[in-house]
Design an enzyme around this catalytic site. Structure first.
Site, mmCIF file in Angstrom:
data_model
loop_
_atom_site.group_PDB
_atom_site.id
_atom_site.type_symbol
_atom_site.label_atom_id
_atom_site.label_comp_id
_atom_site.label_asym_id
_atom_site.label_seq_id
_atom_site.Cartn_x
_atom_site.Cartn_y
_atom_site.Cartn_z
ATOM 1 N N ASP A 205 42.918 36.812 34.785
ATOM 2 C CA ASP A 205 41.482 36.798 35.065
ATOM 3 C C ASP A 205 40.804 36.017 33.945
ATOM 4 O O ASP A 205 41.255 36.060 32.784
ATOM 5 C CB ASP A 205 40.920 38.226 35.084
ATOM 6 N N ASP B 104 38.086 36.656 32.518
ATOM 7 C CA ASP B 104 37.303 37.481 31.588
ATOM 8 C C ASP B 104 38.156 38.390 30.714
ATOM 9 O O ASP B 104 37.655 39.325 30.114
ATOM 10 C CB ASP B 104 36.257 38.292 32.374
ATOM 11 N N TRP C 105 36.519 41.434 47.261
ATOM 12 C CA TRP C 105 37.036 42.150 46.094
ATOM 13 C C TRP C 105 37.980 43.294 46.505
ATOM 14 O O TRP C 105 37.704 44.036 47.428
ATOM 15 C CB TRP C 105 35.858 42.708 45.279
ATOM 16 N N GLU D 131 44.239 43.038 46.225
ATOM 17 C CA GLU D 131 45.300 42.024 46.084
ATOM 18 C C GLU D 131 46.254 42.344 44.933
ATOM 19 O O GLU D 131 47.451 42.062 45.025
ATOM 20 C CB GLU D 131 44.691 40.616 45.916
ATOM 21 N N ASP D 132 45.740 43.002 43.889
ATOM 22 C CA ASP D 132 46.618 43.339 42.758
ATOM 23 C C ASP D 132 47.547 44.503 43.114
ATOM 24 O O ASP D 132 48.710 44.536 42.704
ATOM 25 C CB ASP D 132 45.812 43.617 41.481
ATOM 26 N N MET E 153 37.436 42.948 27.994
ATOM 27 C CA MET E 153 36.956 42.253 29.187
ATOM 28 C C MET E 153 35.489 41.897 29.018
ATOM 29 O O MET E 153 34.712 42.700 28.512
ATOM 30 C CB MET E 153 37.134 43.134 30.423
ATOM 31 N N HIS F 160 30.381 41.969 33.265
ATOM 32 C CA HIS F 160 29.718 41.127 34.263
ATOM 33 C C HIS F 160 29.348 41.976 35.466
ATOM 34 O O HIS F 160 29.911 43.058 35.679
ATOM 35 C CB HIS F 160 30.653 39.991 34.711
ATOM 36 N N ARG G 109 29.054 42.220 39.736
ATOM 37 C CA ARG G 109 29.868 41.718 40.848
ATOM 38 C C ARG G 109 29.361 40.327 41.243
ATOM 39 O O ARG G 109 28.149 40.087 41.293
ATOM 40 C CB ARG G 109 29.753 42.682 42.042
HETATM 41 N N1 UDP Z 1 36.524 35.427 39.850
HETATM 42 C C1 UDP Z 1 35.729 34.309 39.649
HETATM 43 N N2 UDP Z 1 34.579 34.161 40.362
HETATM 44 C C2 UDP Z 1 34.178 35.074 41.273
HETATM 45 C C3 UDP Z 1 34.972 36.213 41.454
HETATM 46 C C4 UDP Z 1 36.122 36.380 40.720
HETATM 47 O O1 UDP Z 1 36.052 33.443 38.830
HETATM 48 O O2 UDP Z 1 33.126 34.870 41.904
HETATM 49 C C5 UDP Z 1 37.827 35.515 39.168
HETATM 50 C C6 UDP Z 1 37.712 35.656 37.676
HETATM 51 O O3 UDP Z 1 38.851 35.085 37.070
HETATM 52 C C7 UDP Z 1 37.709 37.157 37.528
HETATM 53 C C8 UDP Z 1 38.760 37.556 38.538
HETATM 54 O O4 UDP Z 1 38.543 36.665 39.619
HETATM 55 O O5 UDP Z 1 38.026 37.553 36.226
HETATM 56 C C9 UDP Z 1 38.671 39.003 39.002
HETATM 57 O O6 UDP Z 1 37.381 39.300 39.540
HETATM 58 P P1 UDP Z 1 36.450 40.413 38.846
HETATM 59 O O7 UDP Z 1 36.261 40.028 37.421
HETATM 60 O O8 UDP Z 1 35.222 40.580 39.675
HETATM 61 O O9 UDP Z 1 37.343 41.713 38.942
HETATM 62 P P2 UDP Z 1 37.217 43.036 38.058
HETATM 63 O O10 UDP Z 1 36.275 42.806 36.929
HETATM 64 O O11 UDP Z 1 36.710 44.079 38.959
HETATM 65 O O12 UDP Z 1 38.607 43.285 37.599
HETATM 66 MN MN MN Z 2 36.225 41.184 35.624
#
Ligand code: UDP
Ligand code: MN
Length: 349
Positions: free
Chosen positions: A194, A196, A256, A259-260, A286, A289, A291
């Site tokens: 990811d 972040d 969302w 998939e994992d 992390m 952020h 959604r």
């Molecule tokens: N991501 C992105 N743009 C988006 C949605 C997701 O780049 O509009 C990528 C990004 O790498 C992100 C990862 O998909 O870290 C997982 O999504 P998210 O961070 O929303 O998941 P969570 O924080 O819930 O694990």
């Molecule tokens: Mn995230």
């Protein structure tokens, strides 16, 4: 008679000289006869060099002009430059230009790096699913490039951007990243991260292990503990062989979630075990952020997880279809925009 023989010999001598000249031309491209220097010591070095160059043939793996001592050895098991726990913060504003200045100097175009003084055992492609997260990417690049260099990884960074504004499909982007990376280089290991997620310890190695690896063991948002035993997301590493064995990610998780856990199922079904670093080394920070746009929770995804065992053989790398819209090479990464063919009837806000 004697005169005839002498003429013949002279002709042969002339022919030999001609051959020598042609040989010298073909070796150097041009015939340069430089004067040896006057100084005695320099003269000696000059002739040594001439002799060395004249007789040298290149052995495989030896760089032109290198001596035997410069042949690269395999990188050591434990890399010498690691420092352990890291201070990571996301308050500083980091522009891409600034990050390029900070960490770009030793990179090749496309975010490519090879340790200069040893040969890495694995060639690692780092795949980042991406859209609308430029600020996060800058932080990630700023922290990860130096860590990966200290780990002596032979790596490239692939940012796989979902083209357009349709519903996001992270897992399909991962599959596309795997396929695109393999078109460029013979990678044997794939780290999916990811954008972040930044590790808090550089001993958490970005490479592949005997079992698929879950690197993000303790994330700050979960108080540095595993929220559930089978979690296999955030940052994972699979060898090419392992990834092929599970048929990659599913292509059918839109929006969302899920998939994992689906890839976790695949690993459990086909490979059985996973590996993790210990909970102190496997810590992550992390970037907070909200959604994202067009990546709402898909309420259907959790139900699909019961089907993994039935569907994984036909849903994955072997059913992958996408269109590459653009490839850009930055100093810090390769940016590939991919149309993942969002189904027209898909109804997620
Ligand atoms: N991501 C992105 N743009 C988006 C949605 C997701 O780049 O509009 C990528 C990004 O790498 C992100 C990862 O998909 O870290 C997982 O999504 P998210 O961070 O929303 O998941 P969570 O924080 O819930 O694990
Ligand atoms: Mn995230």
């Amino acid at each position: 008679m004697l005169q005839k023989l002498f003429k013949l010999l002279a002709f042969y001598f002339f022919l030999c000289m001609l051959c020598l000249l042609v040989f010298l031309y073909s070796k150097n491209g041009s015939l340069q006869i430089s004067e040896p220097p006057d100084d005695e010591q320099k003269k000696e070095q000059y002739f040594d060099k001439v002799a060395e160059n004249f007789w040298r043939t290149e052995a495989p793996g030896v760089r032109l002009g290198s001596t035997a001592a410069e042949v690269l050895q395999p990188c050591p098991e434990t890399t010498p430059d690691l420092v352990g726990p890291l201070h990571v913060e996301f308050e500083t504003n980091r522009t891409l230009d600034w990050v390029r200045e900070q960490v770009g100097s030793v990179l090749q175009l496309g975010g490519r790096y090879k340790p200069p003084d040893c040969v890495s055992k694995q060639k690692v492609a780092i795949i980042i699913p991406f859209r609308y997260r430029d600020e996060h990417l800058n932080h990630w690049l700023y922290y990860l490039h130096p860590i990966l260099m200290r780990q002596q990884v032979d790596y490239s960074i692939y940012v796989i951007n979902q083209y357009g504004h349709g519903v996001f499909n992270k897992a399909k982007l991962m599959n596309a990243g795997y396929a695109e990376a393999l078109k460029e280089y013979d990678y044997d290991c794939f780290v999916f991260s990811d954008v972040d997620m930044v590790p808090l310890d550089d001993r958490n190695l970005y490479r592949c292990f005997d079992s698929p690896r879950h690197l993000a063991v303790g994330v700050d948002k979960f108080n540095f503990t595993l929220p559930y035993k089978n979690i296999f997301g955030g940052v994972i590493a699979l060898s090419k062989e392992q990834f092929l064995k599970i048929n990659g990610f599913s292509n059918t998780y839109w929006g969302w979630g899920g998939e994992d856990d689906d890839i976790s199922n695949r690993v459990r079904i086909r490979i059985k075990s996973i590996s993790r670093p210990d909970s102190l080394i496997g810590r992550y920070k992390m970037i907070h952020h909200d959604r994202d746009l067009h990546n709402d929770v898909n309420p259907h995804n959790p139900y699909k997880l019961h089907e993994t065992i039935k569907t994984f053989k036909r849903d994955g790398l072997n059913s992958l279809n996408y269109t590459v819209k653009d490839i850009k090479r930055d100093k810090l990464f390769t940016f590939i925009s991919v149309d993942v063919h969002v189904p027209s009837g898909l109804n997620l806000k």
